[in-house]
Design a protein around this motif. Sequence first.
Motif, mmCIF file in Angstrom:
data_model
loop_
_atom_site.group_PDB
_atom_site.id
_atom_site.type_symbol
_atom_site.label_atom_id
_atom_site.label_comp_id
_atom_site.label_asym_id
_atom_site.label_seq_id
_atom_site.Cartn_x
_atom_site.Cartn_y
_atom_site.Cartn_z
ATOM 1 N N UNK A 139 -23.811 22.017 0.198
ATOM 2 C CA UNK A 139 -23.626 21.278 1.494
ATOM 3 C C UNK A 139 -23.940 22.115 2.709
ATOM 4 N N UNK A 140 -24.559 21.332 3.773
ATOM 5 C CA UNK A 140 -24.949 22.397 4.960
ATOM 6 C C UNK A 140 -24.129 22.240 5.872
ATOM 7 N N UNK A 141 -23.301 21.086 6.116
ATOM 8 C CA UNK A 141 -22.391 20.756 7.141
ATOM 9 C C UNK A 141 -20.901 20.609 6.439
ATOM 10 N N UNK A 142 -20.047 21.203 6.997
ATOM 11 C CA UNK A 142 -18.591 20.949 6.777
ATOM 12 C C UNK A 142 -18.005 20.425 8.251
ATOM 13 N N UNK A 143 -17.356 19.246 8.185
ATOM 14 C CA UNK A 143 -17.274 18.820 9.362
ATOM 15 C C UNK A 143 -15.562 18.707 9.420
ATOM 16 N N UNK A 144 -15.000 19.304 10.625
ATOM 17 C CA UNK A 144 -13.455 19.447 10.524
ATOM 18 C C UNK A 144 -12.962 18.388 11.533
ATOM 19 N N UNK A 145 -12.055 17.647 11.147
ATOM 20 C CA UNK A 145 -11.536 16.457 11.854
ATOM 21 C C UNK A 145 -9.853 16.786 12.202
ATOM 22 N N UNK A 146 -9.505 16.659 13.460
ATOM 23 C CA UNK A 146 -8.079 17.025 13.857
ATOM 24 C C UNK A 146 -7.367 15.788 14.133
ATOM 25 N N UNK A 202 -23.850 34.069 7.497
ATOM 26 C CA UNK A 202 -24.404 33.981 6.381
ATOM 27 C C UNK A 202 -25.275 32.846 6.058
ATOM 28 N N UNK A 203 -25.510 32.045 6.737
ATOM 29 C CA UNK A 203 -26.551 31.102 6.688
ATOM 30 C C UNK A 203 -26.289 30.229 5.476
ATOM 31 N N UNK A 204 -25.103 29.724 5.447
ATOM 32 C CA UNK A 204 -24.502 28.890 4.399
ATOM 33 C C UNK A 204 -24.551 27.582 4.961
ATOM 34 N N UNK A 205 -23.734 27.198 6.026
ATOM 35 C CA UNK A 205 -23.539 26.013 6.402
ATOM 36 C C UNK A 205 -22.755 26.128 7.769
ATOM 37 N N UNK A 206 -22.882 24.805 8.596
ATOM 38 C CA UNK A 206 -22.302 24.819 9.772
ATOM 39 C C UNK A 206 -20.872 24.112 9.702
ATOM 40 N N UNK A 207 -19.985 24.967 10.706
ATOM 41 C CA UNK A 207 -18.593 24.195 10.505
ATOM 42 C C UNK A 207 -18.403 23.621 11.859
ATOM 43 N N UNK A 208 -18.808 22.075 11.753
ATOM 44 C CA UNK A 208 -18.718 21.328 13.046
ATOM 45 C C UNK A 208 -17.441 20.892 13.068
ATOM 46 N N UNK A 209 -17.015 20.990 14.595
ATOM 47 C CA UNK A 209 -15.815 20.533 15.103
ATOM 48 C C UNK A 209 -14.989 21.493 15.517
ATOM 49 N N UNK A 210 -15.240 22.559 15.404
ATOM 50 C CA UNK A 210 -14.377 23.873 15.378
ATOM 51 C C UNK A 210 -14.228 24.408 17.274
ATOM 52 N N UNK A 211 -15.510 23.931 17.806
ATOM 53 C CA UNK A 211 -15.774 24.435 19.165
ATOM 54 C C UNK A 211 -14.709 23.774 20.088
ATOM 55 N N UNK A 212 -14.143 22.572 20.089
ATOM 56 C CA UNK A 212 -13.082 22.032 20.757
ATOM 57 C C UNK A 212 -11.717 23.001 20.469
ATOM 58 N N UNK A 213 -11.418 23.141 19.315
ATOM 59 C CA UNK A 213 -10.250 24.070 19.010
ATOM 60 C C UNK A 213 -10.553 25.311 19.664
ATOM 61 N N UNK A 263 -21.477 13.014 23.917
ATOM 62 C CA UNK A 263 -20.110 13.399 23.721
ATOM 63 C C UNK A 263 -19.827 13.273 22.322
ATOM 64 N N UNK A 264 -18.890 14.354 21.960
ATOM 65 C CA UNK A 264 -18.481 14.299 20.628
ATOM 66 C C UNK A 264 -18.523 15.936 20.154
ATOM 67 N N UNK A 265 -18.635 16.245 18.713
ATOM 68 C CA UNK A 265 -18.508 17.358 18.295
ATOM 69 C C UNK A 265 -19.945 18.187 18.462
ATOM 70 N N UNK A 266 -19.951 19.472 17.940
ATOM 71 C CA UNK A 266 -21.367 20.262 18.427
ATOM 72 C C UNK A 266 -22.591 19.321 17.699
ATOM 73 N N UNK A 267 -22.468 18.852 16.321
ATOM 74 C CA UNK A 267 -23.746 18.565 15.993
ATOM 75 C C UNK A 267 -24.209 17.184 16.512
ATOM 76 N N UNK A 268 -23.090 16.442 16.793
ATOM 77 C CA UNK A 268 -23.657 15.260 17.653
ATOM 78 C C UNK A 268 -24.267 15.324 18.935
ATOM 79 N N UNK A 269 -23.804 16.589 19.793
ATOM 80 C CA UNK A 269 -24.361 17.069 21.011
ATOM 81 C C UNK A 269 -25.595 17.778 20.827
#
Length: 557
Positions: A139-146, A202-213, A263-269
């Motif tokens: 998996x290249x992207x893990x999406x975090x939803x709050x 470590x170039x594994x995956x992006x943790x999308x959605x944590x910037x707003x946190x 507008x949205x999380x990192x990957x969207x923007x």
Amino acid sequence: MATTAAPTAHPASPQDLQATAAALWTYVHLKVPRFTSEAALKVVEGLQPQPDEDPKLLAKRLRKALSDTGVALKHTAALDAASRILGRSSWHALNREPLTSKLKLTMVVKAPEEEFSSWHELAPRLAEWLEAWHQVKPTKVFEVRFGSDFILVCVPEPKKDSIAGETNMVPALSITPLGGTRDWLTEAPAAFEMVRRRLEETDKAILDGVATLQICGRHGPEVLARLPAIPQSVAPDDTCNSELVLLREDNELVPGDGFEIARGDEMTCWSQLELAVKDEAKGQPPEISLEEAAWCVGKGRYVWQMTTLHPDDYVPGQTHSMLTEAESEKLLRRYRLARRILGGKVMHHHVTKQLKYLSGPDDTYRVDLHRVFHALNDAGHDWDSFCAETGIEQEKVPEVKVGFVMTLAEHLKLKDPNKLFASPPRAKLAKAVDDTLVRALMPRVDFVRYRTPRDPTPDQVEGIRDAIEDFSASIRIQKMQQLGQFVDRDDPLPYLCYAGDGEELRLKLAELGLEMYVGVMPHLVSTEGVIEKLPGVWSFAFGHAIYLDIDRIEEGV
């Protein structure tokens, strides 16, 4: 580990604070005789310690608060003082007590639930699970939803029968609080930063959605306590109603004189930025430089902010937090990591981030009792007989349960049940002096409802109708594009194509000598003939409408 639900935190009473201050003074005064009981009370009032607070974190806050009063304590002494504040005789006595579980980690795979006493304890286990998932499925992207009382970490799964390789984001694991939810995310930013580093650096995956946190958590509790009530500040618990906003503002001397890119999380923007500059970049990765807090691409200057919605009856409050230079620089570094991890291009098809606000029906809504009585009377009912026949318990008040309205619409077979909802008064709406609020609401509403001024001129009648039709069409097209319709996966239209439609509506009305006040209302849509009617399921789908109260511009204003 035995599970004990943490008590819900409540503000301490003056008597509790005085007793806590006395315990602090008794300990500190022996080490620093000039420390007075009045100073102890002032320190405790500023700290507002909670009974279930982590003593190590409280000790850190306590050392800072004492330092501000000119009292220096060593770390071990601060631990002892914090333990006394929490009602124990010493740090060693508190440390011998069994830890209380405060967080639960649940996986979708067949694995036992795990419980943790703190975010610091949970973070390495969360990182281990995501690294293990990455090994099994690259998996290249893990999406975090709050949410207000949950966090979901989602992974992409291929859509069934998809030719273009589209994916759905499905939950892989969840994190929930054990006990109260107030301030349960206070220590989460540091935990997710540790997880992000282990995945992204470590170039594994992006943790999308944590910037707003991270941005919501830029101020600690002691700083938030000192901030003024206006403008409303944000805390980690507001992450569920926050999103990044990317704006193009070429003139840095005129903030706000620009247009929205995404507008949205990192990957969207990030993906929307690439779409916006694709002609200028000519197929090459955009060359981005950082000037203060702005991203500069060619002749374009792009600024980042975070928008937070604070739910209210009809109009949400809004807080805009501009990203600092350090935050913008970190986001740029993460974007470059994302390009490397994803093979050179950020492809992402999410357009609208799901916020808690407007993500579903509220518990209660305000109805127009006069219209409800008329509808009941036309069907041969009064309030009491209808409740008795349907088995619903509902007081005869304007604020009613959402199920009461749905049952009314279903039972009385109303053609337009939305007439039952009370229109918001002007005082409950926000005057649209620009399109900031409309831009935040547009992706999250399904319909447009509006009220016109009294005795409009023929030109105004026609102009309002045309402007509303164009605005409504924009919302419909945006909704269809979110569902994958009218979208060329190889050459998608950027979000900025319809981001300015709210401002276009405002300017069209202004040309007619009109202004608008904005709010949100519930909206029911009949599903008859659209989906199969199942037993026990309502014949209406729930949505939201943007409400526009249009009036003449007052002369001289």
